[in-house]
Design an enzyme around this catalytic site. Structure first.
Site, PDB file in Angstrom:
ATOM      1  N   GLU A 169       5.016  -5.104   8.230  1.00 48.54           N
ATOM      2  CA  GLU A 169       3.540  -5.029   7.988  1.00 48.54           C
ATOM      3  C   GLU A 169       3.246  -6.407   7.310  1.00 48.54           C
ATOM      4  OE1 GLU A 169       3.696  -0.304   6.553  1.00 48.54           O
ATOM      5  OE2 GLU A 169       3.564  -1.819   5.018  1.00 48.54           O
ATOM      6  N   HIS A 221       0.833  -1.085   0.153  1.00 53.06           N
ATOM      7  CA  HIS A 221       0.038  -0.086   0.067  1.00 53.06           C
ATOM      8  C   HIS A 221       0.982   1.173   0.054  1.00 53.06           C
ATOM      9  CE1 HIS A 221      -0.409  -0.756   4.668  1.00 53.06           C
ATOM     10  NE2 HIS A 221       0.752   0.045   4.479  1.00 53.06           N
ATOM     11  N   HIS A 267      10.831  -3.743   2.745  1.00 51.96           N
ATOM     12  CA  HIS A 267      11.341  -2.252   2.835  1.00 51.96           C
ATOM     13  C   HIS A 267      11.630  -1.721   4.137  1.00 51.96           C
ATOM     14  CE1 HIS A 267       6.782  -1.759   4.101  1.00 51.96           C
ATOM     15  NE2 HIS A 267       6.933  -0.525   4.230  1.00 51.96           N
ATOM     16  N   HIS A 292      -0.999   4.690   9.747  1.00 44.42           N
ATOM     17  CA  HIS A 292       0.223   5.438   9.783  1.00 44.42           C
ATOM     18  C   HIS A 292       0.379   6.555  10.537  1.00 44.42           C
ATOM     19  CE1 HIS A 292       0.236   2.397   6.057  1.00 44.42           C
ATOM     20  NE2 HIS A 292       1.489   2.451   6.294  1.00 44.42           N
TER      21      HIS A 292
END
Lengths: 129, 281
Positions: free
Chosen positions: B240, B12, B193, B59
């Site tokens: 995540e 996302h 990431h 976030h």
């Protein structure tokens, strides 16, 4: 259960633990305030005066004013909160992340296009792998 | 009765939303990313579900450090796109399904998952970028959404095993909802990431592709994967991926892979996308 010392064993990586969350609480809550347009305007108009409204340490304030994101993380900042600062500056996540690596923006962008940073040798300080 | 018809997982990345919103999706950098979703866009347009249970993480948009729910379920009528520091994304308001959401909340809590019930929440790129990837630019989303927000910002996030078990509990909840509804469960975030520190930019193709394989071949191995392995191998933000296991757990023991896409990079991130279908026992 992860051994807490493992969390400190990853090269160039700061895990947002309870201890860091407590240390960085006001820094991160200051960042949250930048989600409101009127606060962004006040911050941009006089950054020093705006950060002085928050009960942050001087080291935290200096990290914010210098846009030194490694220093901000060392002072308890979390990257998703710090993102509110560079969003206010009109900078992307890639530009901001690049500043923490010692590379130029162009070098960092090229590294990503070339497939990103390899995990080889970057997994564990203790084990040197 | 309601039924779970499929699971979708996708990264996302906020820059994907920005590329779409700013009309950059045909640029050389972004074209391959969007091309990777063409199959799924056609597939979902043919028979869109009534509701998507959309697992994502906030976030630092709706939740600051004041309140950090491990698992939260959005029970509101609608959810507005959040202002993440540069104004809200120009995407439609997300319509909820309060009846199903409250049913899932009640059912999972009585099933011993201590959910936080949310009646007011703005939704950030974690939820709206997957919607854009699957439905493109539109004036109104074609599905209703039950948001499930998972804490992966403050260490520790829930374990992969707990996420998988919550997925199973969500499946039991959906299957006991009396309305005739097709429901998909989406897991979002990842893949590898890292957005912070000198190790920023970490990508691990081998780990990511093994993760995609194991969703079908060995989900039990993924349930047992400890946080430290995600952090070392997939980067500090790669953790995540535990959210994908809620989707996987909701699909039952056996699944068939319908589609897969993997691409590096989108901004700092490895983009992973998979479509799975439950296989009747």
């Amino acid at each position: 259960m992860t051994d807490p010392s493992d969390l400190e064993d990853i090269p160039g990586t700061t895990v947002f633990t309870a201890q860091r969350s407590r240390k960085g609480y006001h820094l991160n809550q200051f960042c949250m305030s930048l989600m409101k347009a009127e606060n962004r305007a006040r911050f941009k108009a006089d950054e020093r005066a705006y950060v002085d409204e928050w009960p942050m340490t001087e080291a935290q304030k200096q990290a914010v004013l210098a846009r030194d994101y490694n220093a901000a993380i060392a002072e308890g900042g979390n990257i998703y909160f710090l993102a509110k600062i560079f969003s206010t500056d009109g900078k992307s996540f890639q530009e901001a992340a690049g500043t923490m690596t010692g590379m130029t923006a162009a070098q960092y962008a090229q590294m990503m296009i070339d497939g990103g940073r390899s995990p080889e040798g970057m997994r564990s300080i203790r084990e040197g792998r | 009765m309601a039924r779970i018809t499929a699971g979708v997982a996708t990264s996302h990345v906020p820059a994907i939303g920005a590329a779409l919103d700013l009309g950059k999706s045909r640029e050389d950098y972004w074209r391959p990313v969007f091309a990777g979703y063409e199959w799924a866009k056609e597939w979902i347009a043919k028979s869109p579900p009534d509701v998507v249970v959309l697992v994502y993480n906030d976030h630092a948009s709706a939740f600051s450090l004041e309140i950090i729910p491990t698992f939260a379920i959005g029970c509101a009528e609608r959810f507005a796109p959040a202002d993440e520091g540069f104004g809200p994304r120009p995407v439609p308001v997300v319509e909820g399904h309060p009846d199903l959401a409250w049913h899932i909340a009640q059912s999972t809590i009585l099933d011993e998952f201590d959910m936080t019930i949310i009646n007011k929440m703005d939704v950030d790129h974690g939820l709206t970028v997957p919607m854009s990837l699957m439905f493109g630019q539109t004036d109104a989303w074609p599905v209703k959404v039950v948001p499930i927000a998972v804490n992966v910002v403050q260490y520790p996030p829930p374990t992969g095993n707990r996420c998988y078990a919550l997925g199973e509990a969500i499946a039991r909840a959906v299957e006991s909802f009396p309305e005739d509804l097709d429901v998909q469960v989406w897991g979002t975030g990842g893949m590898s990431h890292q957005l912070q520190g000198p190790r920023a930019g970490l990508i691990n193709r081998e780990f990511d592709n093994a993760f995609l394989d194991r969703l079908t071949s060995d989900p039990d191995a993924l349930r047992r994967l400890p946080h430290i392995e995600y952090l070392r191998e997939a980067g500090s933000e790669g953790i995540e991926l535990v959210m994908w296991l809620i989707m996987r757990g909701a699909l039952g023991r056996s699944v068939r892979e319908l589609h897969r896409f993997y691409h590096v990079p989108a901004s700092n991130t490895a983009v992973g996308h998979i479509v799975l279908e439950p296989v009747a026992k």
